[in-house]
Motif scaffolding. Sequence first.
Motif, mmCIF file in Angstrom:
data_model
loop_
_atom_site.group_PDB
_atom_site.id
_atom_site.type_symbol
_atom_site.label_atom_id
_atom_site.label_comp_id
_atom_site.label_asym_id
_atom_site.label_seq_id
_atom_site.Cartn_x
_atom_site.Cartn_y
_atom_site.Cartn_z
ATOM 1 N N ARG A 18 97.444 -61.820 -16.404
ATOM 2 C CA ARG A 18 97.445 -62.284 -17.789
ATOM 3 C C ARG A 18 98.835 -62.787 -18.189
ATOM 4 N N TYR A 19 99.880 -62.052 -17.838
ATOM 5 C CA TYR A 19 101.232 -62.472 -18.197
ATOM 6 C C TYR A 19 101.613 -63.774 -17.499
ATOM 7 N N GLU A 29 111.106 -69.123 -27.035
ATOM 8 C CA GLU A 29 112.024 -68.443 -26.117
ATOM 9 C C GLU A 29 111.886 -66.920 -26.240
ATOM 10 N N GLN A 30 111.733 -66.450 -27.455
ATOM 11 C CA GLN A 30 111.590 -65.016 -27.690
ATOM 12 C C GLN A 30 110.284 -64.485 -27.072
ATOM 13 N N GLU A 31 109.207 -65.226 -27.240
ATOM 14 C CA GLU A 31 107.930 -64.823 -26.635
ATOM 15 C C GLU A 31 108.021 -64.821 -25.112
ATOM 16 N N ARG A 32 108.646 -65.861 -24.566
ATOM 17 C CA ARG A 32 108.786 -65.969 -23.111
ATOM 18 C C ARG A 32 109.586 -64.790 -22.556
ATOM 19 N N GLU A 33 110.662 -64.435 -23.225
ATOM 20 C CA GLU A 33 111.475 -63.302 -22.780
ATOM 21 C C GLU A 33 110.662 -62.013 -22.803
ATOM 22 N N PHE A 34 109.867 -61.823 -23.858
ATOM 23 C CA PHE A 34 109.036 -60.631 -23.962
ATOM 24 C C PHE A 34 108.022 -60.584 -22.827
ATOM 25 N N VAL A 35 107.332 -61.687 -22.581
ATOM 26 C CA VAL A 35 106.305 -61.727 -21.540
ATOM 27 C C VAL A 35 106.938 -61.527 -20.159
ATOM 28 N N GLU A 36 108.078 -62.142 -19.919
ATOM 29 C CA GLU A 36 108.766 -61.964 -18.638
ATOM 30 C C GLU A 36 109.171 -60.507 -18.431
#
Length: 62
Positions: A18-19, A29-36
Amino acid sequence: MTDEQLMRLKVYGNNVQRYRRLLKGNLTEQEREFVERRLTEEQLAIQRLRTNGLVNGTSEIV
């Protein structure tokens, strides 16, 4: 591995998929950092679970 450990592996694996799908999308960018970060945590959980399963006397790898 116990049934519980196998179930956890499946859940962690589903989360990783899912990620990875989410990272292909349009994220801030904030969402991407969280998902990563979550992806890394799930991958580490899989590694720990596999290592613990091997240490506890089984050689079964999922």
